[in-house]
Design a protein around this motif. Structure first.
Motif, PDB file in Angstrom:
ATOM      1  N   ASP A   1       0.836  -1.204   0.000  1.00 44.40           N
ATOM      2  CA  ASP A   1       0.000   0.000   0.000  1.00 44.40           C
ATOM      3  C   ASP A   1       0.871   1.254   0.000  1.00 44.40           C
ATOM      4  OD1 ASP A   1       0.939   0.319   2.594  1.00 44.40           O
ATOM      5  OD2 ASP A   1      -0.919  -0.352   3.545  1.00 44.40           O
ATOM      6  N   ASN A   2       0.222   2.425   0.164  1.00 38.56           N
ATOM      7  CA  ASN A   2       0.934   3.706   0.125  1.00 38.56           C
ATOM      8  C   ASN A   2       1.883   3.899   1.297  1.00 38.56           C
ATOM      9  OD1 ASN A   2      -2.187   4.678  -0.958  1.00 38.56           O
ATOM     10  ND2 ASN A   2      -0.419   4.894  -2.296  1.00 38.56           N
ATOM     11  N   GLU A   3       1.723   3.101   2.335  1.00 37.53           N
ATOM     12  CA  GLU A   3       2.606   3.209   3.500  1.00 37.53           C
ATOM     13  C   GLU A   3       3.690   2.128   3.496  1.00 37.53           C
ATOM     14  OE1 GLU A   3       0.063   3.093   6.878  1.00 37.53           O
ATOM     15  OE2 GLU A   3      -0.666   5.143   6.596  1.00 37.53           O
ATOM     16  N   GLY A   4       3.789   1.406   2.392  1.00 33.90           N
ATOM     17  CA  GLY A   4       4.833   0.415   2.255  1.00 33.90           C
ATOM     18  C   GLY A   4       4.541  -0.902   2.945  1.00 33.90           C
ATOM     19  N   GLN A   5       3.294  -1.101   3.368  1.00 36.25           N
ATOM     20  CA  GLN A   5       2.942  -2.339   4.047  1.00 36.25           C
ATOM     21  C   GLN A   5       2.379  -3.358   3.058  1.00 36.25           C
ATOM     22  OE1 GLN A   5       3.758  -2.627   7.371  1.00 36.25           O
ATOM     23  NE2 GLN A   5       4.652  -0.619   6.879  1.00 36.25           N
ATOM     24  N   LEU A   6       2.774  -4.603   3.265  1.00 34.07           N
ATOM     25  CA  LEU A   6       2.313  -5.676   2.389  1.00 34.07           C
ATOM     26  C   LEU A   6       0.817  -5.885   2.578  1.00 34.07           C
ATOM     27  CD1 LEU A   6       3.090  -7.901   0.377  1.00 34.07           C
ATOM     28  CD2 LEU A   6       3.524  -9.388   2.337  1.00 34.07           C
ATOM     29  N   VAL A   7       0.093  -5.887   1.455  1.00 34.08           N
ATOM     30  CA  VAL A   7      -1.366  -5.993   1.510  1.00 34.08           C
ATOM     31  C   VAL A   7      -1.826  -7.376   1.045  1.00 34.08           C
ATOM     32  CG1 VAL A   7      -3.553  -5.022   0.701  1.00 34.08           C
ATOM     33  CG2 VAL A   7      -1.601  -3.512   1.123  1.00 34.08           C
ATOM     34  N   THR A   8      -1.422  -7.763  -0.143  1.00 30.99           N
ATOM     35  CA  THR A   8      -1.857  -9.059  -0.682  1.00 30.99           C
ATOM     36  C   THR A   8      -0.692  -9.769  -1.364  1.00 30.99           C
ATOM     37  OG1 THR A   8      -2.534  -8.074  -2.796  1.00 30.99           O
ATOM     38  CG2 THR A   8      -4.212  -8.250  -1.065  1.00 30.99           C
ATOM     39  N   THR A   9      -0.836 -11.082  -1.457  1.00 29.18           N
ATOM     40  CA  THR A   9       0.140 -11.899  -2.175  1.00 29.18           C
ATOM     41  C   THR A   9      -0.603 -12.931  -3.022  1.00 29.18           C
ATOM     42  OG1 THR A   9       0.290 -13.517  -0.374  1.00 29.18           O
ATOM     43  CG2 THR A   9       1.849 -11.681  -0.332  1.00 29.18           C
ATOM     44  N   THR A  10       0.037 -13.387  -4.077  1.00 29.53           N
ATOM     45  CA  THR A  10      -0.561 -14.433  -4.911  1.00 29.53           C
ATOM     46  C   THR A  10       0.487 -15.495  -5.227  1.00 29.53           C
ATOM     47  OG1 THR A  10       0.003 -13.366  -7.023  1.00 29.53           O
ATOM     48  CG2 THR A  10      -2.087 -12.741  -5.996  1.00 29.53           C
ATOM     49  N   ASP A  11       0.010 -16.729  -5.384  1.00 32.24           N
ATOM     50  CA  ASP A  11       0.843 -17.840  -5.867  1.00 32.24           C
ATOM     51  C   ASP A  11       2.103 -18.046  -5.034  1.00 32.24           C
ATOM     52  OD1 ASP A  11      -0.953 -18.241  -8.027  1.00 32.24           O
ATOM     53  OD2 ASP A  11       0.026 -16.615  -9.122  1.00 32.24           O
ATOM     54  N   THR A  12       1.936 -18.072  -3.708  1.00 24.84           N
ATOM     55  CA  THR A  12       3.109 -18.217  -2.829  1.00 24.84           C
ATOM     56  C   THR A  12       3.483 -19.683  -2.571  1.00 24.84           C
ATOM     57  OG1 THR A  12       1.656 -18.083  -0.890  1.00 24.84           O
ATOM     58  CG2 THR A  12       2.685 -16.030  -1.664  1.00 24.84           C
ATOM     59  N   LEU A  13       2.696 -20.618  -3.092  1.00 24.81           N
ATOM     60  CA  LEU A  13       3.032 -22.032  -2.915  1.00 24.81           C
ATOM     61  C   LEU A  13       4.038 -22.451  -3.983  1.00 24.81           C
ATOM     62  CD1 LEU A  13       2.394 -24.579  -1.231  1.00 24.81           C
ATOM     63  CD2 LEU A  13       0.749 -25.208  -3.022  1.00 24.81           C
ATOM     64  N   VAL A  14       5.188 -22.924  -3.525  1.00 25.08           N
ATOM     65  CA  VAL A  14       6.268 -23.328  -4.428  1.00 25.08           C
ATOM     66  C   VAL A  14       6.368 -24.855  -4.427  1.00 25.08           C
ATOM     67  CG1 VAL A  14       8.742 -23.180  -4.879  1.00 25.08           C
ATOM     68  CG2 VAL A  14       7.514 -21.188  -3.987  1.00 25.08           C
ATOM     69  N   THR A  15       6.501 -25.435  -5.595  1.00 27.91           N
ATOM     70  CA  THR A  15       6.601 -26.887  -5.739  1.00 27.91           C
ATOM     71  C   THR A  15       7.912 -27.241  -6.425  1.00 27.91           C
ATOM     72  OG1 THR A  15       4.199 -27.148  -5.872  1.00 27.91           O
ATOM     73  CG2 THR A  15       5.543 -28.945  -6.723  1.00 27.91           C
ATOM     74  N   ILE A  16       8.638 -28.156  -5.803  1.00 23.88           N
ATOM     75  CA  ILE A  16       9.913 -28.585  -6.364  1.00 23.88           C
ATOM     76  C   ILE A  16       9.862 -30.104  -6.564  1.00 23.88           C
ATOM     77  CG2 ILE A  16      10.931 -28.712  -4.037  1.00 23.88           C
ATOM     78  CD1 ILE A  16      13.619 -27.980  -5.344  1.00 23.88           C
ATOM     79  N   ASN A  17      10.238 -30.563  -7.755  1.00 21.70           N
ATOM     80  CA  ASN A  17      10.188 -31.987  -8.076  1.00 21.70           C
ATOM     81  C   ASN A  17      11.339 -32.731  -7.406  1.00 21.70           C
ATOM     82  OD1 ASN A  17       7.923 -31.844  -9.827  1.00 21.70           O
ATOM     83  ND2 ASN A  17       9.226 -31.032 -11.443  1.00 21.70           N
ATOM     84  N   ARG A  18      11.019 -33.936  -6.879  1.00 24.56           N
ATOM     85  CA  ARG A  18      12.046 -34.796  -6.272  1.00 24.56           C
ATOM     86  C   ARG A  18      11.930 -36.210  -6.844  1.00 24.56           C
ATOM     87  NH1 ARG A  18      15.993 -32.988  -5.287  1.00 24.56           N
ATOM     88  NH2 ARG A  18      16.596 -34.329  -3.557  1.00 24.56           N
ATOM     89  N   ASP A  19      11.664 -36.288  -8.149  1.00 24.17           N
ATOM     90  CA  ASP A  19      11.488 -37.584  -8.799  1.00 24.17           C
ATOM     91  C   ASP A  19      12.751 -38.437  -8.683  1.00 24.17           C
ATOM     92  OD1 ASP A  19       8.952 -36.841  -9.582  1.00 24.17           O
ATOM     93  OD2 ASP A  19       9.622 -36.031 -11.507  1.00 24.17           O
ATOM     94  N   ASN A  20      12.539 -39.725  -8.388  1.00 24.50           N
ATOM     95  CA  ASN A  20      13.612 -40.722  -8.356  1.00 24.50           C
ATOM     96  C   ASN A  20      14.724 -40.392  -7.355  1.00 24.50           C
ATOM     97  OD1 ASN A  20      12.368 -42.213 -10.499  1.00 24.50           O
ATOM     98  ND2 ASN A  20      13.221 -40.736 -11.957  1.00 24.50           N
TER      99      ASN A  20
END
Length: 571
Positions: free
Chosen positions: A394-413
């Motif tokens: 926002d205008n005061e530099g505070q975090l308001v919203t976030t999107t797509d914060t889930l991270v997936t990393i493959n560990r196949d085999n």
């Protein structure tokens, strides 16, 4: 009454005092026995000879009392005192004491026994056992280290053997992003020389062109031959050097971990993956244009700027030129950026390195918008890009919203659970991410909940009997729980040796309860209960028994003298 009565009473008196000496002597002998419970001998009159039964008062005479002569004494009972002894700290993890009325439960040769002596140890198989080898009984845990109550089993504590790892589920970040910086406008742009699908350089190459039919205008020799291995080395992104990656010109997997393919599109995909370009964003792509020129277009932001030039490509094995592509950087990415590297752990405790880049995308009247890119070379597929999302301030530099914060990393085999997912948290009660004017952009991971592989190093027992294991990676996990047994009449228990007891019809059955409930008392870890024998009291009892024995022996001596005197008179 005959004089032999005096002899009999004297003998019974000597016998009972001897029995009292036995009890007192046993108490004194066990003064240093852990959790020993002292006993006391109680006596009663054996029988009485009634000389007269007494009479009630009349009008002329008063009443008379019965006249009886006692005929000795006998042992009435030996009572065990189950009052608690004092507690002695030992510092030994396997030592435990009960502060209350309960008993530990042990299995000895298939039979259930009970003890107050908590001087336990671990045997070869890591079972918790008494000094005599009886196994301590309790409740085990399931695969999630949750205590499963209901069925008793041997307590097992595999020190130095049991291992555990915790996968990362959340990573928390804090820092500041410079809201006074310049929003990004362009990404990296790198171009190759013109490429053709024929030796005469008349037809521009496209994605379908076979690599073994790929030419440039420097010679009439194809740039690649079958089984050539192209190694990209020394490339960098966001100021960090990327690991070397290989591409084999082959229709089949060469089995050496390198990427493979036969067409120009295959090698375009290879470059897209190793550079971690997010091709879902407008500026991110690796393509070949109508003139046969490969265009490597990076994502926006200086943190996504990459370097790839002639020196980054080496044709290791083939007969084609050492430098199949002549890359030229025509545009560098711009815009305010911040970058950090952090470590997460998979389900086997393997550390995985992740790069996080944040780029200032735009400024509006409502605040600033930043985009983050998460990438990792420890992802088991070739594509190092994992996810991207948006942070709005926002205008005061505070975090308001976030999107797509889930991270997936493959560990196949790898043997680990796959895919490994974790959440990026940019604001919580301990720290936050802000976007303030004219402050250097900096972001750091302040915590994450995963751990590397750890080995069970130590354990402790809490007051409710819960055994908590301490692992080398600082994890704490329940390993079991020690319950306690209660009896309606503990004095009815039968001692079986080795500081253990078994039930009798008069003790009642064991009632298994959790420590600290139903009056069972607490379990005190790293301590032992000492004997409740009071030596000063036992010495008094010892003197009393000795005095009584001597007095009764005098009765026998006197009776013998009187009998001899009587016999002499009758001669």
């Amino acid at each position: 009454m005959p004089l032999t009565t005096s002899l009999y009473t004297g003998l019974t008196g000597m016998q009972t005092n001897s029995q009292m000496l036995d009890v007192v002597g046993n108490n004194i002998a066990n003064v240093n026995t852990n959790a020993f419970k002292k006993s006391r001998a109680q006596f009663e009159t054996q029988i009485s000879a009634t000389l007269s039964s007494g009479s009630r008062p009349t009008a002329d005479l008063g009443g008379t009392n019965p006249a009886q002569i006692g005929l000795g004494t006998r042992l009435a009972a030996i009572r065990r005192d189950f009052s608690a002894g004092g507690l002695q700290p030992t510092g030994q993890a396997t030592d435990n004491a009960v502060e209350g009325a309960g008993f530990f439960i042990v299995e000895d040769g298939g039979s259930q026994r009970y003890t107050r002596d908590g001087s336990f140890a671990l045997d070869r198989d890591f079972n918790l056992v008494t000094n005599g080898g009886a196994r301590v009984q309790g409740f085990g845990v399931d695969g999630e280290f949750e205590v499963v109550e209901g069925v008793l089993e041997s307590i097992n504590i595999p020190l130095g053997v049991l291992t555990i790892a915790e996968p990362t589920n959340e990573v928390k970040f804090a820092g500041n992003l410079n809201a006074g910086g310049d929003p990004t406008t362009v990404g990296t742009l790198i171009n190759s020389q013109a490429l053709f699908s024929d030796a005469g350089n008349t037809t521009a190459a496209d994605g379908t062109t076979l690599l073994t039919s790929l030419f440039d205008d420097t010679s009439g020799v194809p740039l690649f031959a079958t089984n050539d291995v192209l190694t990209v080395t020394g490339a960098s992104k966001g100021g960090a050097t990327l690991s070397d990656q290989r591409f084999t010109v082959s229709a089949a997997d060469p089995g050496d971990g390198s990427a493979f393919g036969t067409t120009v599109q295959d090698i375009l995909d290879f470059y897209n993956d190793i550079l971690g370009i997010d091709d879902t964003q407008p500026t991110g792509s690796v393509t070949i244009d109508a003139g046969g020129v490969i265009n490597l277009a990076g994502n926006l932001g200086a943190g996504n700027d990459f370097v790839l030039d002639d020196g980054n490509a080496v044709n290791n094995l083939g007969v084609a030129p050492d430098l199949p592509f002549q890359f030229t950087k025509t545009q560098a990415a711009d815009g305010e950026s911040a970058r950090t590297t952090f470590v997460v752990f998979d389900s086997l405790g393997e550390p995985l390195q992740v790069d996080l880049t944040l780029v200032l995308e735009q400024k509006t009247n409502n605040g600033t918008q930043w985009r983050f890119y998460a990438q990792s070379e420890d992802d088991t597929d070739l594509d190092r890009h994992m996810s991207s999302g948006v942070l709005n301030f926002d205008n005061e530099g505070q975090l308001v919203t976030t999107t797509d914060t889930l991270v997936t990393i493959n560990r196949d085999n790898t043997g680990a659970l796959t895919p490994q997912s974790f959440d990026l948290t940019f604001q919580d009660q301990f720290g936050s991410l802000t976007a303030l004017f004219d402050v250097r952009s900096q972001i750091n991971a302040i915590s994450q909940d995963g751990t590397a592989l750890g080995t069970l190093e130590d354990f402790s027992v809490s007051e409710d009997g819960t055994i908590t294991g301490v692992f080398s990676n600082s994890l704490l996990r329940d390993l079991g729980r020690i319950p306690l047994a209660l009896f309606s009449n503990p004095e009815g228990l039968l001692e079986t040796g080795g500081n253990t007891y078994r039930t009798t019809p008069n003790s009642g059955d064991a009632i298994i309860v959790a420590a600290g409930s139903s009056g069972s008392g607490r379990v005190i870890g790293r301590a032992l209960e000492i004997s409740n024998v009071e030596l000063s009291e036992e010495f008094i009892n010892l003197i009393s028994a000795q005095t009584g024995f001597s007095a009764n022996s005098r009765i026998i001596t006197t009776s013998q003298q009187l009998i001899q005197e009587l016999l002499a008179t009758l001669r």
